[in-house]
Enzyme design. Structure first.
Site, PDB file in Angstrom:
ATOM      1  N   SER A  76       0.796  -1.240   0.000  1.00 30.09           N
ATOM      2  CA  SER A  76       0.000   0.000   0.000  1.00 30.09           C
ATOM      3  C   SER A  76       0.825   1.285   0.000  1.00 30.09           C
ATOM      4  O   SER A  76       0.284   2.352  -0.279  1.00 30.09           O
ATOM      5  CB  SER A  76      -0.922   0.035   1.223  1.00 30.09           C
ATOM      6  OG  SER A  76      -2.109  -0.628   0.952  1.00 30.09           O
ATOM      7  N   LYS A  79       0.640   3.462  -2.985  1.00 32.81           N
ATOM      8  CA  LYS A  79      -0.525   4.310  -3.276  1.00 32.81           C
ATOM      9  C   LYS A  79      -0.166   5.800  -3.253  1.00 32.81           C
ATOM     10  O   LYS A  79      -0.714   6.608  -3.996  1.00 32.81           O
ATOM     11  CB  LYS A  79      -1.634   4.039  -2.249  1.00 32.81           C
ATOM     12  CG  LYS A  79      -2.234   2.640  -2.355  1.00 32.81           C
ATOM     13  CD  LYS A  79      -3.083   2.324  -1.120  1.00 32.81           C
ATOM     14  CE  LYS A  79      -3.734   0.946  -1.226  1.00 32.81           C
ATOM     15  NZ  LYS A  79      -4.421   0.558   0.026  1.00 32.81           N
ATOM     16  N   TYR A 201      -2.498  -2.137 -10.724  1.00 32.64           N
ATOM     17  CA  TYR A 201      -2.552  -1.937  -9.272  1.00 32.64           C
ATOM     18  C   TYR A 201      -1.815  -3.066  -8.545  1.00 32.64           C
ATOM     19  O   TYR A 201      -1.008  -2.824  -7.640  1.00 32.64           O
ATOM     20  CB  TYR A 201      -4.016  -1.838  -8.812  1.00 32.64           C
ATOM     21  CG  TYR A 201      -4.156  -1.839  -7.312  1.00 32.64           C
ATOM     22  CD1 TYR A 201      -3.747  -0.741  -6.547  1.00 32.64           C
ATOM     23  CD2 TYR A 201      -4.655  -2.957  -6.641  1.00 32.64           C
ATOM     24  CE1 TYR A 201      -3.847  -0.761  -5.174  1.00 32.64           C
ATOM     25  CE2 TYR A 201      -4.759  -2.981  -5.262  1.00 32.64           C
ATOM     26  CZ  TYR A 201      -4.348  -1.883  -4.534  1.00 32.64           C
ATOM     27  OH  TYR A 201      -4.431  -1.899  -3.158  1.00 32.64           O
ATOM     28  N   TYR A 253      -4.395   3.853   7.598  1.00 33.08           N
ATOM     29  CA  TYR A 253      -5.651   3.102   7.674  1.00 33.08           C
ATOM     30  C   TYR A 253      -6.551   3.707   8.754  1.00 33.08           C
ATOM     31  O   TYR A 253      -6.555   4.919   8.966  1.00 33.08           O
ATOM     32  CB  TYR A 253      -5.404   1.612   7.956  1.00 33.08           C
ATOM     33  CG  TYR A 253      -4.377   0.948   7.068  1.00 33.08           C
ATOM     34  CD1 TYR A 253      -4.401   1.115   5.683  1.00 33.08           C
ATOM     35  CD2 TYR A 253      -3.397   0.134   7.601  1.00 33.08           C
ATOM     36  CE1 TYR A 253      -3.477   0.478   4.868  1.00 33.08           C
ATOM     37  CE2 TYR A 253      -2.472  -0.515   6.795  1.00 33.08           C
ATOM     38  CZ  TYR A 253      -2.519  -0.326   5.434  1.00 33.08           C
ATOM     39  OH  TYR A 253      -1.603  -0.951   4.649  1.00 33.08           O
ATOM     40  N   VAL A 271       0.923  -3.695   3.987  1.00 31.89           N
ATOM     41  CA  VAL A 271       0.748  -4.963   4.704  1.00 31.89           C
ATOM     42  C   VAL A 271       1.962  -5.879   4.668  1.00 31.89           C
ATOM     43  O   VAL A 271       1.990  -6.887   5.367  1.00 31.89           O
ATOM     44  CB  VAL A 271      -0.479  -5.772   4.222  1.00 31.89           C
ATOM     45  CG1 VAL A 271      -1.767  -5.140   4.680  1.00 31.89           C
ATOM     46  CG2 VAL A 271      -0.453  -5.981   2.735  1.00 31.89           C
TER      47      VAL A 271
HETATM   48  N1  GLN Z   1      -2.010  -5.171  -2.368  1.00 32.02           N
HETATM   49  C1  GLN Z   1      -2.716  -5.006  -1.146  1.00 32.02           C
HETATM   50  C2  GLN Z   1      -4.223  -4.969  -1.367  1.00 32.02           C
HETATM   51  O1  GLN Z   1      -4.666  -4.361  -2.271  1.00 32.02           O
HETATM   52  C3  GLN Z   1      -2.243  -3.760  -0.467  1.00 32.02           C
HETATM   53  C4  GLN Z   1      -2.925  -3.570   0.848  1.00 32.02           C
HETATM   54  C5  GLN Z   1      -2.094  -2.922   1.889  1.00 32.02           C
HETATM   55  O2  GLN Z   1      -0.860  -2.897   1.881  1.00 32.02           O
HETATM   56  N2  GLN Z   1      -2.806  -2.438   2.866  1.00 32.02           N
HETATM   57  O3  GLN Z   1      -4.971  -5.550  -0.634  1.00 32.02           O
END
Ligand code: GLN
Length: 331
Positions: A76, A79, A201, A253, A271
């Site tokens: 994530s 992003k 993505y 988050y 994550v």
């Molecule tokens: N690739 C993961 C997802 O889309 C990324 C989520 C994350 O790092 N929170 O679920």
């Protein structure tokens, strides 16, 4: 030097940073709480003991300890950077018609859109991130991927690669993300080529980085979008404020509010166990430790950042810190 527990041998004069990060590393090395992410099957294979801390200043000084060369997928944290590229591709006004900037207070993978506008809430939750990646320009999937990889190269200072096993693992099991893309397509919020955008993505999430790379990326954002090691402009400086504002309010988050209150600097977690934090005009901080709490944030990562912020007086709204702002810097 992978798996080295030594501080890198960079000559340092009168900076407390090496001692601070070494102390924090020793203090939290024994903390084994949390679990590694397993909803992407490949991520469950990671060694839970890995741990590293890296700081890169806007002057290009580097301080690092632990497994800072260990590669992992950025997840994530990507992003933030896709947000910057989408802003460069479309400008702020258009971007805001497709993705909002409001924190959700919900888990990162919540299937929710704004009732009225049908926009996903912000580019840091999965729905908003998929809509953001959907905006990345290119004549075909290859050009879009190459533009994305080149963007990461500018921030990091060397070529980057996609971990094909993690990409494939998420692509075959990412039904929830696929459901969000269909929901947004239903409301006309993303373009119809959703499989191509989902692939992009999943690829951006599977870009391999190490803790050192993350700190350089963070330092680039701290340095008006200019990589402090290569001096390359990685992103148009006009959009750094957009990226940092959304990181500040939505990057951790459903812990974002507490993080803003306690740590007080823009940050983003992933994550796979990374946390990237930006102290504007001062430094980039990165921590890697794959053991996560229930919200998906690295447990050691949060603790290290809380303590670094407190001891170095990094909270953006701190008025009265005993160390004094910026006293960590060299004479
Ligand atoms: N690739 C993961 C997802 O889309 C990324 C989520 C994350 O790092 N929170 O679920």
């Amino acid at each position: 030097m992978a798996n080295s527990n030594q501080l890198s041998k960079i000559p340092v004069i009168a900076s407390p940073l090496p001692t601070f990060i070494e102390e924090l590393y020793t203090k939290y090395q024994g903390l084994k709480e949390g679990t590694v992410a397993n909803y992407i099957p490949e991520l469950a294979k990671v060694n839970p003991n890995l741990f590293s801390i890296c700081i890169v200043t806007v002057n290009g000084e580097v301080y690092e300890v632990g497994n800072y060369q260990q590669l992992f997928t950025i997840q994530s944290i990507s992003k933030v950077f896709a947000h910057g590229l989408a802003l460069e591709d479309h400008g702020r006004d258009y971007f805001l018609t497709r993705v909002g900037v409001e924190p959700t207070g919900e888990a990162f993978n919540a299937i929710i859109l704004d009732e009225q506008s049908k926009r996903p809430y912000n580019p840091m939750v999965n729905a908003g991130a998929i809509a953001t990646t959907n905006l990345i320009k290119g004549v075909d999937a290859t050009e879009r991927l190459n533009r994305m990889l080149d963007m990461f190269r500018r921030y990091i200072g060397h070529d980057v690669f996609v971990d094909i096993s993690v990409f494939t693992s998420e692509r075959t099991t990412g039904h929830r993300n696929r459901a969000m893309a269909h929901l947004m397509l239903n409301f006309g919020m993303i373009d119809p080529n959703i499989e191509e955008s989902l692939d992009l993505y999943f690829q951006q999430c599977a870009v391999m980085v190490n803790c050192h790379d993350l700190a350089v990326m963070a330092a680039t954002l701290a340095n008006k979008g200019i990589n402090p090691i290569t001096q390359e402009q990685a992103v148009d400086s006009r959009y750094v404020r957009d990226m940092l504002s959304v990181m500040y309010t939505c990057g951790m988050y459903n812990f974002a509010g507490e993080w803003a209150y306690k740590v007080g600097i823009p940050a983003k977690s992933g994550v796979s166990g990374g946390i990237l934090a930006v102290v504007p005009n001062q430094m980039g901080i990165a921590v890697f430790s794959p053991l996560l709490d229930a919200r998906g944030n690295s447990i050691r990562g949060v603790k290290v950042c809380e303590e670094l912020s407190q001891r170095l007086g990094l909270h953006l709204f701190e008025c009265d810190n005993p160390l004094g702002k910026g006293e960590w810097q060299r004479e």
